[in-house]
Motif scaffolding. Structure first.
Motif, PDB file in Angstrom:
ATOM      1  N   SER A   6      -5.110  -0.525  -7.428  1.00  0.00           N
ATOM      2  CA  SER A   6      -5.875   0.778  -7.210  1.00  0.00           C
ATOM      3  C   SER A   6      -5.199   1.870  -7.820  1.00  0.00           C
ATOM      4  O   SER A   6      -3.863   2.104  -7.404  1.00  0.00           O
TER       5      SER A   6
ATOM      6  N   ASP B 279       0.741  -1.091  -0.003  1.00  0.00           N
ATOM      7  CA  ASP B 279      -0.032  -0.073   0.062  1.00  0.00           C
ATOM      8  C   ASP B 279       0.940   1.180  -0.092  1.00  0.00           C
ATOM      9  O   ASP B 279       1.383   1.675   1.032  1.00  0.00           O
TER      10      ASP B 279
ATOM     11  N   CYS C 138      -4.981   9.229  -8.997  1.00  0.00           N
ATOM     12  CA  CYS C 138      -3.681   9.804  -9.533  1.00  0.00           C
ATOM     13  C   CYS C 138      -3.983  10.713 -10.803  1.00  0.00           C
ATOM     14  O   CYS C 138      -4.478  10.439 -11.629  1.00  0.00           O
TER      15      CYS C 138
ATOM     16  N   SER D 273      -0.339   4.333  -1.027  1.00  0.00           N
ATOM     17  CA  SER D 273      -0.937   5.520  -1.242  1.00  0.00           C
ATOM     18  C   SER D 273      -0.516   6.785  -0.724  1.00  0.00           C
ATOM     19  O   SER D 273       0.344   6.897   0.290  1.00  0.00           O
TER      20      SER D 273
ATOM     21  N   ARG E 114      -2.763   4.523  -4.913  1.00  0.00           N
ATOM     22  CA  ARG E 114      -3.897   5.616  -4.650  1.00  0.00           C
ATOM     23  C   ARG E 114      -3.130   7.073  -4.424  1.00  0.00           C
ATOM     24  O   ARG E 114      -2.376   7.203  -3.356  1.00  0.00           O
ATOM     25  N   ARG E 115      -3.665   8.057  -5.355  1.00  0.00           N
ATOM     26  CA  ARG E 115      -3.395   9.427  -5.164  1.00  0.00           C
ATOM     27  C   ARG E 115      -1.667   9.687  -5.052  1.00  0.00           C
ATOM     28  O   ARG E 115      -1.142  10.526  -4.305  1.00  0.00           O
ATOM     29  N   CYS E 116      -0.937   8.949  -5.634  1.00  0.00           N
ATOM     30  CA  CYS E 116       0.310   9.019  -6.038  1.00  0.00           C
ATOM     31  C   CYS E 116       0.561  10.081  -7.189  1.00  0.00           C
ATOM     32  O   CYS E 116       0.305   9.932  -8.145  1.00  0.00           O
TER      33      CYS E 116
ATOM     34  N   SER F 186      -1.461  -0.779  -4.236  1.00  0.00           N
ATOM     35  CA  SER F 186      -2.266   0.506  -4.128  1.00  0.00           C
ATOM     36  C   SER F 186      -1.417   1.347  -4.306  1.00  0.00           C
ATOM     37  O   SER F 186      -0.458   1.728  -3.585  1.00  0.00           O
TER      38      SER F 186
END
Length: 258
Positions: free
Chosen positions: A180, A130, A184, A132, A156-158, A154
């Motif tokens: 996930s 993970d 992004c 994120s 997410r939001r990288c 995951s």
């Protein structure tokens, strides 16, 4: 005896573009003088716009170098403890969490991980990551692609994960089952098209991708591309106009204004 007073000096590179460079910034901007003349530091910099641009470029380069440093490969750890520990160490340094097979989720604490723990995990595959919100980019992805038994990832939001990063995930096609990419900002339809290699995926989250112009249509195409995968994203029917039949039923059920 009173403590010596501390002074803050603004130190910046000097550009030879005239006599009013950044060198004289601390002398030219005096708090009392600024109040008398009604000038602010921002106004002073605006008058010398080329210096502001130079400072901006310097800060941008510094930020890029910081991201590159975070995404370096830990070769010495891989040589000593193997790719599983090296990949996990990279994720933990980024602030993410990892899960070794048959172990609990692991997050780095203030002490980090001891060499004794590393030795215990040398032969244990990493099955979930993970990352994120982490600053992983194209270069840093090398640390994850070495985890050949990785099942769940995951990102997410990288902020630095882009289409080029997705084009490399085919190297995890044999093991990856959950992915996930929600939130992004740099992922577009082109990057999602590269996921056709991941035929073992069972769950894919592509919600909230601002660079995707038509999320509903994109989700339909991804579902056709990965028929055995549950794709989470925008509701393809969202925003469609209500049909005449539905409108007539709503009108019949609504009260008639007096």
């Amino acid at each position: 005896m009173a403590a010596p007073r501390a002074f803050l000096r603004l130190v910046a590179p000097v550009w030879n573009r005239g006599t009013c460079g950044v060198r004289g910034l601390s002398k030219a901007v005096d708090p009392e003088g600024s109040q008398r003349k009604g000038r602010t530091l921002l106004q002073f910099l605006t008058d010398r716009f080329y210096d502001v641009e130079a400072v901006r470029e310097y800060l941008l380069r510094k930020q890029v170098l910081k991201v590159q440093k975070k995404n370096r490969s830990f070769t010495y750890i891989e040589e000593r403890y193997g790719p599983y520990v090296a990949g996990a160490y990279f994720v933990l340094k980024q602030g993410g969490t990892v899960k070794f097979r048959d172990r609990e989720w692991m997050r780095a604490n203030e002490r980090g991980l001891s060499s004794l723990e590393f030795r215990k995990l040398q032969e244990v595959p990493v099955e979930a990551v993970d990352a994120s919100g982490c600053a992983i980019n194209y270069q840093g992805l090398d640390n994850l692609l070495a985890l050949k038994e990785l099942q769940s990832l995951s990102l997410r939001r990288c902020p630095h994960v882009d289409d080029w990063c997705l084009s490399r995930l085919y190297q995890l096609a044999d093991s990856l089952q959950e992915l996930s990419l929600a939130g992004c900002p740099r992922i577009s339809e082109r990057g999602l098209a590269c996921l056709h290699h991941l035929q073992n995926l069972r769950r894919l989250d592509i919600s909230d991708l601002p660079a995707v112009s038509n999320p509903g249509l994109t989700q339909i195409l991804v579902e056709e591309m990965l028929p055995h995968c549950e794709v989470l994203g925008a509701d393809w029917a969202q925003g469609l106009k209500v049909g005449p039949e539905k409108q007539s039923r709503d009108a019949a059920g609504s009260p008639i204004p007096a």
